[in-house]
Design a protein around this motif. Structure first.
Motif, mmCIF file in Angstrom:
data_model
loop_
_atom_site.group_PDB
_atom_site.id
_atom_site.type_symbol
_atom_site.label_atom_id
_atom_site.label_comp_id
_atom_site.label_asym_id
_atom_site.label_seq_id
_atom_site.Cartn_x
_atom_site.Cartn_y
_atom_site.Cartn_z
ATOM 1 N N ASN A 137 -6.111 43.897 -21.555
ATOM 2 C CA ASN A 137 -7.425 44.527 -21.451
ATOM 3 C C ASN A 137 -8.083 44.679 -22.823
ATOM 4 N N GLN A 138 -7.300 45.020 -23.832
ATOM 5 C CA GLN A 138 -7.848 45.149 -25.180
ATOM 6 C C GLN A 138 -8.405 43.816 -25.662
ATOM 7 N N MET A 139 -7.695 42.741 -25.385
ATOM 8 C CA MET A 139 -8.172 41.421 -25.801
ATOM 9 C C MET A 139 -9.429 41.023 -25.021
ATOM 10 N N MET A 140 -9.462 41.318 -23.733
ATOM 11 C CA MET A 140 -10.567 40.881 -22.893
ATOM 12 C C MET A 140 -11.848 41.678 -23.141
ATOM 13 N N LEU A 141 -11.730 42.850 -23.771
ATOM 14 C CA LEU A 141 -12.930 43.613 -24.102
ATOM 15 C C LEU A 141 -13.797 42.858 -25.099
ATOM 16 N N GLN A 142 -13.212 41.882 -25.778
ATOM 17 C CA GLN A 142 -13.950 41.090 -26.760
ATOM 18 C C GLN A 142 -14.665 39.904 -26.107
ATOM 19 N N SER A 143 -14.453 39.699 -24.838
ATOM 20 C CA SER A 143 -15.058 38.581 -24.113
ATOM 21 C C SER A 143 -16.539 38.853 -23.860
ATOM 22 N N GLU A 144 -17.345 37.789 -23.825
ATOM 23 C CA GLU A 144 -18.769 37.945 -23.531
ATOM 24 C C GLU A 144 -18.997 38.369 -22.080
ATOM 25 N N ASP A 145 -17.993 38.203 -21.234
ATOM 26 C CA ASP A 145 -18.129 38.592 -19.829
ATOM 27 C C ASP A 145 -18.319 40.094 -19.675
ATOM 28 N N VAL A 146 -17.757 40.869 -20.572
ATOM 29 C CA VAL A 146 -17.916 42.330 -20.505
ATOM 30 C C VAL A 146 -19.388 42.689 -20.701
ATOM 31 N N MET A 147 -20.010 42.061 -21.690
ATOM 32 C CA MET A 147 -21.424 42.335 -21.951
ATOM 33 C C MET A 147 -22.295 41.853 -20.786
ATOM 34 N N LYS A 148 -21.983 40.682 -20.233
ATOM 35 C CA LYS A 148 -22.751 40.178 -19.093
ATOM 36 C C LYS A 148 -22.642 41.121 -17.905
ATOM 37 N N ALA A 149 -21.434 41.617 -17.649
ATOM 38 C CA ALA A 149 -21.227 42.532 -16.523
ATOM 39 C C ALA A 149 -21.958 43.854 -16.752
ATOM 40 N N ALA A 150 -21.905 44.362 -17.982
ATOM 41 C CA ALA A 150 -22.583 45.622 -18.288
ATOM 42 C C ALA A 150 -24.099 45.483 -18.141
ATOM 43 N N MET A 151 -24.645 44.391 -18.660
ATOM 44 C CA MET A 151 -26.091 44.179 -18.553
ATOM 45 C C MET A 151 -26.520 43.997 -17.100
ATOM 46 N N ALA A 152 -25.724 43.288 -16.328
ATOM 47 C CA ALA A 152 -26.049 43.099 -14.911
ATOM 48 C C ALA A 152 -26.028 44.438 -14.173
ATOM 49 N N ALA A 153 -25.074 45.288 -14.509
ATOM 50 C CA ALA A 153 -24.995 46.601 -13.860
ATOM 51 C C ALA A 153 -26.204 47.466 -14.227
ATOM 52 N N ILE A 154 -26.596 47.420 -15.497
ATOM 53 C CA ILE A 154 -27.754 48.204 -15.942
ATOM 54 C C ILE A 154 -29.024 47.718 -15.249
ATOM 55 N N GLU A 155 -29.149 46.388 -15.150
ATOM 56 C CA GLU A 155 -30.340 45.801 -14.540
ATOM 57 C C GLU A 155 -30.251 45.733 -13.013
ATOM 58 N N LYS A 156 -29.119 46.171 -12.477
ATOM 59 C CA LYS A 156 -28.855 46.139 -11.037
ATOM 60 C C LYS A 156 -29.057 44.735 -10.465
ATOM 61 N N LYS A 157 -28.457 43.761 -11.191
ATOM 62 C CA LYS A 157 -28.482 42.365 -10.766
ATOM 63 C C LYS A 157 -27.052 41.876 -10.654
ATOM 64 N N GLU A 158 -26.894 40.691 -10.085
ATOM 65 C CA GLU A 158 -25.569 40.079 -10.013
ATOM 66 C C GLU A 158 -25.314 39.340 -11.324
ATOM 67 N N ALA A 159 -24.149 39.545 -11.906
ATOM 68 C CA ALA A 159 -23.808 38.884 -13.167
ATOM 69 C C ALA A 159 -23.524 37.400 -12.934
ATOM 70 N N LYS A 160 -23.950 36.588 -13.871
ATOM 71 C CA LYS A 160 -23.683 35.142 -13.836
ATOM 72 C C LYS A 160 -22.731 34.835 -14.992
ATOM 73 N N PHE A 161 -21.521 34.421 -14.659
ATOM 74 C CA PHE A 161 -20.506 34.166 -15.668
ATOM 75 C C PHE A 161 -20.351 32.674 -15.917
ATOM 76 N N SER A 162 -19.995 32.323 -17.153
ATOM 77 C CA SER A 162 -19.716 30.924 -17.498
ATOM 78 C C SER A 162 -18.380 30.525 -16.891
ATOM 79 N N LYS A 163 -18.248 29.240 -16.629
ATOM 80 C CA LYS A 163 -16.961 28.743 -16.131
ATOM 81 C C LYS A 163 -15.981 28.668 -17.281
ATOM 82 N N LEU A 164 -14.688 28.689 -16.976
ATOM 83 C CA LEU A 164 -13.673 28.607 -18.025
ATOM 84 C C LEU A 164 -13.627 27.253 -18.635
#
Length: 73
Positions: free
Chosen positions: A46-73
């Motif tokens: 979890n500590q390592m994954m907090l550095q992922s851009e997906d955390v920011m995408k998920a947070a912004m989607a939650a704030i904007e009340k939208k569905e997050a769009k994540f990049s493929k691996l």
């Protein structure tokens, strides 16, 4: 049953690929280790994954009340 399985697969597919892969890896790791080792592994992951851009995408989607769009691996 098939409909429920497909619904669940759709929900999982909408999540961060990094989180899904990390969850799978942690489950497999914890299966062969003690509870303490499994929890330590999850905490470290979890500590390592907090550095992922997906955390920011998920947070912004939650704030904007939208569905997050994540990049493929």
């Amino acid at each position: 049953m098939l409909t429920s399985a497909l619904d669940l697969a759709s929900v999982i597919a909408s999540k961060s690929p990094v989180a899904v892969q990390g969850t799978k890896y942690s489950i497999v790791y914890s299966r062969d280790h003690s509870v303490k080792e499994g929890l330590d592994h999850v905490a470290q992951w979890n500590q390592m994954m907090l550095q992922s851009e997906d955390v920011m995408k998920a947070a912004m989607a939650a704030i904007e009340k939208k569905e997050a769009k994540f990049s493929k691996l």
